[in-house]
Scaffold this motif. Sequence first.
Motif, PDB file in Angstrom:
ATOM      1  N   LEU A  65      72.327  37.295  81.364  1.00 46.70           N
ATOM      2  CA  LEU A  65      71.237  37.428  82.325  1.00 46.70           C
ATOM      3  C   LEU A  65      70.018  38.101  81.688  1.00 46.70           C
ATOM      4  N   LYS A  66      70.248  39.037  80.776  1.00 55.39           N
ATOM      5  CA  LYS A  66      69.131  39.670  80.065  1.00 55.39           C
ATOM      6  C   LYS A  66      68.445  38.658  79.159  1.00 55.39           C
ATOM      7  N   SER A  67      69.233  37.838  78.454  1.00 50.51           N
ATOM      8  CA  SER A  67      68.642  36.848  77.543  1.00 50.51           C
ATOM      9  C   SER A  67      67.874  35.772  78.305  1.00 50.51           C
ATOM     10  N   GLU A  68      68.288  35.503  79.546  1.00 43.75           N
ATOM     11  CA  GLU A  68      67.584  34.516  80.374  1.00 43.75           C
ATOM     12  C   GLU A  68      66.461  35.161  81.200  1.00 43.75           C
ATOM     13  N   GLU A  69      66.194  36.437  80.921  1.00 40.57           N
ATOM     14  CA  GLU A  69      65.096  37.203  81.501  1.00 40.57           C
ATOM     15  C   GLU A  69      65.217  37.427  83.006  1.00 40.57           C
ATOM     16  N   TYR A  70      66.463  37.567  83.499  1.00 41.01           N
ATOM     17  CA  TYR A  70      66.679  37.959  84.882  1.00 41.01           C
ATOM     18  C   TYR A  70      66.749  39.483  84.996  1.00 41.01           C
ATOM     19  N   LEU A  71      67.031  40.142  83.877  1.00 43.34           N
ATOM     20  CA  LEU A  71      67.192  41.600  83.842  1.00 43.34           C
ATOM     21  C   LEU A  71      66.410  42.207  82.693  1.00 43.34           C
ATOM     22  N   THR A  72      65.978  43.445  82.908  1.00 45.91           N
ATOM     23  CA  THR A  72      65.520  44.281  81.793  1.00 45.91           C
ATOM     24  C   THR A  72      66.684  45.224  81.515  1.00 45.91           C
ATOM     25  N   ASP A  73      66.443  46.351  80.905  1.00 48.51           N
ATOM     26  CA  ASP A  73      67.541  47.259  80.563  1.00 48.51           C
ATOM     27  C   ASP A  73      68.347  47.718  81.770  1.00 48.51           C
ATOM     28  N   SER A  74      67.701  48.000  82.880  1.00 50.36           N
ATOM     29  CA  SER A  74      68.466  48.469  84.032  1.00 50.36           C
ATOM     30  C   SER A  74      67.926  47.978  85.376  1.00 50.36           C
ATOM     31  N   TYR A  75      67.024  47.022  85.345  1.00 46.34           N
ATOM     32  CA  TYR A  75      66.423  46.514  86.582  1.00 46.34           C
ATOM     33  C   TYR A  75      66.313  44.997  86.553  1.00 46.34           C
ATOM     34  N   LEU A  76      66.217  44.410  87.742  1.00 45.02           N
ATOM     35  CA  LEU A  76      65.925  42.989  87.837  1.00 45.02           C
ATOM     36  C   LEU A  76      64.460  42.763  87.495  1.00 45.02           C
ATOM     37  N   THR A  77      64.174  41.684  86.804  1.00 41.01           N
ATOM     38  CA  THR A  77      62.789  41.293  86.581  1.00 41.01           C
ATOM     39  C   THR A  77      62.295  40.623  87.854  1.00 41.01           C
ATOM     40  N   PHE A  78      61.038  40.263  87.889  1.00 37.42           N
ATOM     41  CA  PHE A  78      60.502  39.554  89.053  1.00 37.42           C
ATOM     42  C   PHE A  78      61.287  38.265  89.274  1.00 37.42           C
ATOM     43  N   LYS A  79      61.544  37.560  88.187  1.00 41.83           N
ATOM     44  CA  LYS A  79      62.321  36.314  88.239  1.00 41.83           C
ATOM     45  C   LYS A  79      63.726  36.581  88.792  1.00 41.83           C
ATOM     46  N   GLY A  80      64.370  37.622  88.290  1.00 38.32           N
ATOM     47  CA  GLY A  80      65.715  37.968  88.738  1.00 38.32           C
ATOM     48  C   GLY A  80      65.751  38.373  90.198  1.00 38.32           C
ATOM     49  N   GLU A  81      64.755  39.113  90.616  1.00 38.95           N
ATOM     50  CA  GLU A  81      64.691  39.547  92.014  1.00 38.95           C
ATOM     51  C   GLU A  81      64.483  38.353  92.940  1.00 38.95           C
ATOM     52  N   ALA A  82      63.642  37.417  92.539  1.00 39.72           N
ATOM     53  CA  ALA A  82      63.393  36.221  93.353  1.00 39.72           C
ATOM     54  C   ALA A  82      64.668  35.394  93.498  1.00 39.72           C
ATOM     55  N   VAL A  83      65.388  35.209  92.413  1.00 40.82           N
ATOM     56  CA  VAL A  83      66.637  34.445  92.459  1.00 40.82           C
ATOM     57  C   VAL A  83      67.676  35.181  93.300  1.00 40.82           C
ATOM     58  N   ALA A  84      67.773  36.489  93.133  1.00 36.47           N
ATOM     59  CA  ALA A  84      68.746  37.287  93.894  1.00 36.47           C
ATOM     60  C   ALA A  84      68.452  37.222  95.398  1.00 36.47           C
ATOM     61  N   LYS A  85      67.195  37.230  95.769  1.00 34.41           N
ATOM     62  CA  LYS A  85      66.835  37.131  97.186  1.00 34.41           C
ATOM     63  C   LYS A  85      67.169  35.749  97.742  1.00 34.41           C
ATOM     64  N   ASN A  86      67.002  34.709  96.921  1.00 36.42           N
ATOM     65  CA  ASN A  86      67.405  33.364  97.334  1.00 36.42           C
ATOM     66  C   ASN A  86      68.914  33.287  97.510  1.00 36.42           C
ATOM     67  N   VAL A  87      69.645  33.929  96.616  1.00 39.69           N
ATOM     68  CA  VAL A  87      71.103  33.968  96.707  1.00 39.69           C
ATOM     69  C   VAL A  87      71.526  34.675  97.987  1.00 39.69           C
ATOM     70  N   GLU A  88      70.838  35.761  98.303  1.00 41.58           N
ATOM     71  CA  GLU A  88      71.141  36.505  99.527  1.00 41.58           C
ATOM     72  C   GLU A  88      70.998  35.602 100.749  1.00 41.58           C
ATOM     73  N   GLN A  89      69.925  34.827 100.777  1.00 45.27           N
ATOM     74  CA  GLN A  89      69.704  33.889 101.886  1.00 45.27           C
ATOM     75  C   GLN A  89      70.768  32.794 101.905  1.00 45.27           C
ATOM     76  N   GLU A  90      71.130  32.325 100.724  1.00 43.84           N
ATOM     77  CA  GLU A  90      72.171  31.294 100.601  1.00 43.84           C
ATOM     78  C   GLU A  90      73.505  31.779 101.150  1.00 43.84           C
ATOM     79  N   PHE A  91      73.849  33.029 100.889  1.00 43.12           N
ATOM     80  CA  PHE A  91      75.121  33.579 101.344  1.00 43.12           C
ATOM     81  C   PHE A  91      75.110  33.929 102.831  1.00 43.12           C
ATOM     82  N   LYS A  92      73.931  34.063 103.429  1.00 44.98           N
ATOM     83  CA  LYS A  92      73.851  34.396 104.853  1.00 44.98           C
ATOM     84  C   LYS A  92      74.197  33.201 105.734  1.00 44.98           C
ATOM     85  N   ILE A  93      74.115  32.024 105.182  1.00 46.26           N
ATOM     86  CA  ILE A  93      74.360  30.810 105.989  1.00 46.26           C
ATOM     87  C   ILE A  93      75.781  30.664 106.387  1.00 46.26           C
TER      88      ILE A  93
END
Length: 74
Positions: A46-74
């Motif tokens: 996930l770090k190599s694909e730029e979803y994470l920095t050392d200890s935080y989600l990147t903007f890209k990672g946060e956007a994907v994680a929020k989409n996942v959250e919506q996906e799991f709510k269904i």
Amino acid sequence: MDIVEKVLLLAILKKEPNETLNDVVLTLENTNLFSLKEGKRLLKKLKSEEYLTDSYLTFKGEAVAKNVEQEFKI
């Protein structure tokens, strides 16, 4: 992106401010989602694909994680 990576991203999004990425991996390992070794490999991926920095989600990672959250709510 497979389901395990999605769950990991969502767990990182929902982690407490005082938790580390390693704490999240250990928590998910305790649920038998993956082994510690596999969890660390996923973090590196996930770090190599730029979803994470050392200890935080990147903007890209946060956007994907929020989409996942919506996906799991269904």
